[in-house]
Design a protein around this motif. Structure first.
Motif, PDB file in Angstrom:
ATOM      1  N   CYS A 167       0.825  -1.211   0.000  1.00  0.00           N
ATOM      2  CA  CYS A 167       0.000   0.000   0.000  1.00  0.00           C
ATOM      3  C   CYS A 167       0.856   1.256   0.000  1.00  0.00           C
ATOM      4  O   CYS A 167       0.473   2.276  -0.575  1.00  0.00           O
ATOM      5  CB  CYS A 167      -0.919   0.002   1.216  1.00  0.00           C
ATOM      6  N   HIS A 168       2.005   1.199   0.630  1.00  0.00           N
ATOM      7  CA  HIS A 168       2.876   2.364   0.721  1.00  0.00           C
ATOM      8  C   HIS A 168       3.663   2.590  -0.566  1.00  0.00           C
ATOM      9  O   HIS A 168       3.861   3.727  -0.991  1.00  0.00           O
ATOM     10  CB  HIS A 168       3.850   2.175   1.884  1.00  0.00           C
ATOM     11  N   LEU A 169       4.103   1.507  -1.174  1.00  0.00           N
ATOM     12  CA  LEU A 169       4.966   1.631  -2.351  1.00  0.00           C
ATOM     13  C   LEU A 169       4.190   1.846  -3.646  1.00  0.00           C
ATOM     14  O   LEU A 169       4.629   2.609  -4.520  1.00  0.00           O
ATOM     15  CB  LEU A 169       5.845   0.380  -2.476  1.00  0.00           C
ATOM     16  N   ALA A 170       3.054   1.181  -3.789  1.00  0.00           N
ATOM     17  CA  ALA A 170       2.346   1.201  -5.080  1.00  0.00           C
ATOM     18  C   ALA A 170       2.020   2.613  -5.571  1.00  0.00           C
ATOM     19  O   ALA A 170       2.245   2.913  -6.760  1.00  0.00           O
ATOM     20  CB  ALA A 170       1.076   0.355  -4.994  1.00  0.00           C
ATOM     21  N   PRO A 171       1.508   3.527  -4.737  1.00  0.00           N
ATOM     22  CA  PRO A 171       1.227   4.871  -5.250  1.00  0.00           C
ATOM     23  C   PRO A 171       2.483   5.610  -5.721  1.00  0.00           C
ATOM     24  O   PRO A 171       2.415   6.403  -6.667  1.00  0.00           O
ATOM     25  CB  PRO A 171       0.591   5.577  -4.046  1.00  0.00           C
ATOM     26  N   GLN A 203      -7.750  -4.199  -7.096  1.00  0.00           N
ATOM     27  CA  GLN A 203      -8.896  -3.292  -7.150  1.00  0.00           C
ATOM     28  C   GLN A 203      -8.694  -2.063  -6.267  1.00  0.00           C
ATOM     29  O   GLN A 203      -9.104  -0.959  -6.629  1.00  0.00           O
ATOM     30  CB  GLN A 203     -10.169  -4.031  -6.735  1.00  0.00           C
ATOM     31  N   SER A 204      -8.050  -2.249  -5.126  1.00  0.00           N
ATOM     32  CA  SER A 204      -7.839  -1.109  -4.227  1.00  0.00           C
ATOM     33  C   SER A 204      -6.929  -0.063  -4.858  1.00  0.00           C
ATOM     34  O   SER A 204      -7.069   1.139  -4.590  1.00  0.00           O
ATOM     35  CB  SER A 204      -7.235  -1.582  -2.905  1.00  0.00           C
ATOM     36  N   PHE A 205      -6.025  -0.508  -5.701  1.00  0.00           N
ATOM     37  CA  PHE A 205      -5.143   0.427  -6.403  1.00  0.00           C
ATOM     38  C   PHE A 205      -5.895   1.122  -7.525  1.00  0.00           C
ATOM     39  O   PHE A 205      -5.812   2.347  -7.689  1.00  0.00           O
ATOM     40  CB  PHE A 205      -3.922  -0.306  -6.946  1.00  0.00           C
ATOM     41  N   LYS A 206      -6.663   0.361  -8.276  1.00  0.00           N
ATOM     42  CA  LYS A 206      -7.424   0.939  -9.383  1.00  0.00           C
ATOM     43  C   LYS A 206      -8.448   1.953  -8.888  1.00  0.00           C
ATOM     44  O   LYS A 206      -8.631   3.022  -9.489  1.00  0.00           O
ATOM     45  CB  LYS A 206      -8.135  -0.168 -10.163  1.00  0.00           C
ATOM     46  N   ASP A 207      -9.112   1.627  -7.798  1.00  0.00           N
ATOM     47  CA  ASP A 207     -10.204   2.468  -7.311  1.00  0.00           C
ATOM     48  C   ASP A 207      -9.727   3.782  -6.702  1.00  0.00           C
ATOM     49  O   ASP A 207     -10.537   4.692  -6.491  1.00  0.00           O
ATOM     50  CB  ASP A 207     -11.029   1.714  -6.261  1.00  0.00           C
ATOM     51  N   THR A 208      -8.438   3.880  -6.403  1.00  0.00           N
ATOM     52  CA  THR A 208      -7.916   5.091  -5.763  1.00  0.00           C
ATOM     53  C   THR A 208      -7.058   5.930  -6.720  1.00  0.00           C
ATOM     54  O   THR A 208      -6.364   6.848  -6.286  1.00  0.00           O
ATOM     55  CB  THR A 208      -7.078   4.735  -4.524  1.00  0.00           C
ATOM     56  N   ALA A 209      -7.146   5.634  -8.008  1.00  0.00           N
ATOM     57  CA  ALA A 209      -6.362   6.382  -8.989  1.00  0.00           C
ATOM     58  C   ALA A 209      -6.766   7.858  -8.965  1.00  0.00           C
ATOM     59  O   ALA A 209      -7.950   8.186  -9.047  1.00  0.00           O
ATOM     60  CB  ALA A 209      -6.566   5.826 -10.385  1.00  0.00           C
TER      61      ALA A 209
END
Length: 214
Positions: A167-171, A203-209
């Motif tokens: 969660c910290h690195l992906a963004p 999905q959590s990454f896609k939904d927070t773009a």
């Protein structure tokens, strides 16, 4: 009745996205309140919550907390849902190590130098500073190589289970690879590139773009 969860953050902030991604991984409903920390009009009420005037701040009922790593740990412990902190000592230590690497060595060169100058400034009609991009790329190579070794080890960033490290690195990587140079650098680190292909599809990454400025 479950206490409400509010995230005060800036929509293009990687740290805002970290918190929102963490909440979504835990299945927690929340409300977003937009705060631009670069504005001269940050309300005094917000500075009472965050004395340093940065983002984000999480409000859960009567409880308020700032600093992203602390917020993420609170979310993991305060809510039901899949655990985001490994139980075993070594994976938990690697998770904390990834978060520290990202905050101390990765954010500035990858986001504020490479992405800001190659992507954000042109979107706002401003010229890119090629010297800043070059400095950012140089520093980013060390960061990416360190993370690639951790991904290859397989304790975290294993492209199988989400932890707070993901969660910290992906963004951060999400912004970095929007620059052509960043994308090319990532491709040279196979384990990290494999992890990125997996986490970018969560999905959590896609939904927070974030919606980038135009």
């Amino acid at each position: 009745m479950t206490a409400s969860v509010i995230v005060h953050g800036y929509h293009i902030s990687v740290y805002n996205r970290i918190v929102q991604m963490t909440l979504r991984q835990k299945g927690v409903a929340y409300t977003s309140v937009e705060i631009n920390p670069f504005s001269d009009a940050v309300p005094d009420s917000y500075r009472e919550m965050h004395p340093f005037g940065r983002v984000p701040v999480l409000v859960h009922g009567e409880f308020q907390i700032y600093e992203t790593a602390a917020i993420a740990r609170y979310i993991d412990q305060a809510f039901d849902g899949p655990p985001l902190v490994p139980q075993e000592a070594r994976p938990a230590a690697r998770m904390a190590q990834v978060i520290s690497i990202v905050d101390n060595y990765g954010y500035w060169p990858m986001v504020r130098q490479v992405c800001s100058h190659r992507v954000f400034r042109p979107l706002q009609g401003q010229p890119a500073d090629e010297a800043e991009i070059a400095k950012g790329l140089k520093a980013s190579r060390t960061v990416l190589s360190a993370l690639d070794r951790i991904a290859g080890e397989g304790l975290v960033l294993d492209a199988q289970t989400i932890t707070l490290a993901d969660c910290h690195l992906a963004p951060m990587i999400g912004y970095f690879v929007q620059a052509v140079e960043g994308e090319e650098e990532l491709k040279r680190r196979q384990a990290l590139a494999d992890w990125w292909a997996w986490v970018a599809d969560q999905q959590s990454f896609k939904d927070t773009a974030p919606q980038l400025p135009s």
